[in-house]
Design a protein around this motif. Structure first.
Motif, PDB file in Angstrom:
ATOM      1  N   UNK A   1       9.070  -8.411  -2.202  1.00  0.00           N
ATOM      2  CA  UNK A   1       7.763  -8.238  -1.623  1.00  0.00           C
ATOM      3  C   UNK A   1       7.289  -6.780  -1.730  1.00  0.00           C
ATOM      4  N   UNK A   2       8.200  -5.831  -1.548  1.00  0.00           N
ATOM      5  CA  UNK A   2       7.832  -4.425  -1.636  1.00  0.00           C
ATOM      6  C   UNK A   2       7.253  -4.093  -3.004  1.00  0.00           C
ATOM      7  N   UNK A   3       7.841  -4.623  -4.050  1.00  0.00           N
ATOM      8  CA  UNK A   3       7.370  -4.341  -5.407  1.00  0.00           C
ATOM      9  C   UNK A   3       5.950  -4.854  -5.610  1.00  0.00           C
ATOM     10  N   UNK A   4       5.654  -6.025  -5.060  1.00  0.00           N
ATOM     11  CA  UNK A   4       4.321  -6.617  -5.193  1.00  0.00           C
ATOM     12  C   UNK A   4       3.289  -5.733  -4.504  1.00  0.00           C
ATOM     13  N   UNK A   5       3.597  -5.300  -3.280  1.00  0.00           N
ATOM     14  CA  UNK A   5       2.667  -4.451  -2.534  1.00  0.00           C
ATOM     15  C   UNK A   5       2.524  -3.076  -3.183  1.00  0.00           C
ATOM     16  N   UNK A   6       3.623  -2.527  -3.676  1.00  0.00           N
ATOM     17  CA  UNK A   6       3.577  -1.238  -4.348  1.00  0.00           C
ATOM     18  C   UNK A   6       2.690  -1.305  -5.585  1.00  0.00           C
ATOM     19  N   UNK A   7       2.816  -2.362  -6.355  1.00  0.00           N
ATOM     20  CA  UNK A   7       1.990  -2.531  -7.545  1.00  0.00           C
ATOM     21  C   UNK A   7       0.513  -2.639  -7.162  1.00  0.00           C
ATOM     22  N   UNK A   8       0.198  -3.423  -6.136  1.00  0.00           N
ATOM     23  CA  UNK A   8      -1.185  -3.566  -5.688  1.00  0.00           C
ATOM     24  C   UNK A   8      -1.730  -2.228  -5.181  1.00  0.00           C
ATOM     25  N   UNK A   9      -0.911  -1.467  -4.484  1.00  0.00           N
ATOM     26  CA  UNK A   9      -1.336  -0.166  -3.963  1.00  0.00           C
ATOM     27  C   UNK A   9      -1.600   0.823  -5.092  1.00  0.00           C
ATOM     28  N   UNK A  10      -0.749   0.831  -6.100  1.00  0.00           N
ATOM     29  CA  UNK A  10      -0.948   1.717  -7.248  1.00  0.00           C
ATOM     30  C   UNK A  10      -2.228   1.358  -7.999  1.00  0.00           C
ATOM     31  N   UNK A  11      -2.480   0.057  -8.162  1.00  0.00           N
ATOM     32  CA  UNK A  11      -3.712  -0.381  -8.831  1.00  0.00           C
ATOM     33  C   UNK A  11      -4.934   0.030  -8.020  1.00  0.00           C
ATOM     34  N   UNK A  12      -4.844  -0.126  -6.689  1.00  0.00           N
ATOM     35  CA  UNK A  12      -5.954   0.268  -5.825  1.00  0.00           C
ATOM     36  C   UNK A  12      -6.201   1.775  -5.913  1.00  0.00           C
ATOM     37  N   UNK A  13      -5.143   2.565  -5.921  1.00  0.00           N
ATOM     38  CA  UNK A  13      -5.288   4.020  -5.995  1.00  0.00           C
ATOM     39  C   UNK A  13      -5.995   4.434  -7.285  1.00  0.00           C
ATOM     40  N   UNK A  14      -5.590   3.851  -8.392  1.00  0.00           N
ATOM     41  CA  UNK A  14      -6.205   4.178  -9.680  1.00  0.00           C
ATOM     42  C   UNK A  14      -7.678   3.752  -9.702  1.00  0.00           C
ATOM     43  N   UNK A  15      -7.946   2.541  -9.228  1.00  0.00           N
ATOM     44  CA  UNK A  15      -9.318   2.030  -9.221  1.00  0.00           C
ATOM     45  C   UNK A  15     -10.192   2.830  -8.258  1.00  0.00           C
ATOM     46  N   UNK A  16      -9.619   3.243  -7.139  1.00  0.00           N
ATOM     47  CA  UNK A  16     -10.408   3.995  -6.159  1.00  0.00           C
ATOM     48  C   UNK A  16     -10.749   5.384  -6.675  1.00  0.00           C
ATOM     49  N   UNK A  17      -9.832   6.000  -7.387  1.00  0.00           N
ATOM     50  CA  UNK A  17     -10.138   7.289  -7.998  1.00  0.00           C
ATOM     51  C   UNK A  17     -11.322   7.180  -8.941  1.00  0.00           C
ATOM     52  N   UNK A  18     -11.337   6.132  -9.738  1.00  0.00           N
ATOM     53  CA  UNK A  18     -12.452   5.881 -10.662  1.00  0.00           C
ATOM     54  C   UNK A  18     -13.736   5.603  -9.884  1.00  0.00           C
ATOM     55  N   UNK A  19     -13.633   4.817  -8.819  1.00  0.00           N
ATOM     56  CA  UNK A  19     -14.788   4.494  -7.973  1.00  0.00           C
ATOM     57  C   UNK A  19     -15.383   5.772  -7.369  1.00  0.00           C
ATOM     58  N   UNK A  20     -14.525   6.628  -6.824  1.00  0.00           N
ATOM     59  CA  UNK A  20     -15.021   7.880  -6.234  1.00  0.00           C
ATOM     60  C   UNK A  20     -15.722   8.738  -7.295  1.00  0.00           C
ATOM     61  N   UNK A  21     -15.139   8.822  -8.457  1.00  0.00           N
ATOM     62  CA  UNK A  21     -15.721   9.645  -9.525  1.00  0.00           C
ATOM     63  C   UNK A  21     -17.023   9.050 -10.061  1.00  0.00           C
ATOM     64  N   UNK A  22     -16.989   7.758 -10.368  1.00  0.00           N
ATOM     65  CA  UNK A  22     -18.138   7.125 -11.034  1.00  0.00           C
ATOM     66  C   UNK A  22     -19.257   6.732 -10.071  1.00  0.00           C
TER      67      UNK A  22
END
Length: 56
Positions: A1-22
């Motif tokens: 379960x930790x791996x699933x949440x970690x992957x989702x969190x990493x994807x969110x972090x990357x997408x949010x960085x793009x969202x903040x910039x764009x």
């Protein structure tokens, strides 16, 4: 379960960085927890996961 949440969190972090910039022009997003929660819930649902309350 930790791996699933970690992957989702990493994807969110990357997408949010793009969202903040764009979308926000580089401005810090004060509502980032809400944005992350929505993104992670959508990512998990699209991957076939379902978060449900535990029965008491």
């Amino acid at each position: 379960m930790t791996e699933i949440l970690l992957d989702a969190l990493k994807k969110a972090a990357a997408a949010h960085g793009k969202y903040e910039a764009d979308e926000l022009g580089g401005v810090y997003d004060e509502d980032w927890p809400q944005w992350y929660a929505q993104h992670m819930a959508r990512t998990l649902a699209e991957s076939g996961y379902l978060i449900v309350p535990r029965e008491s």
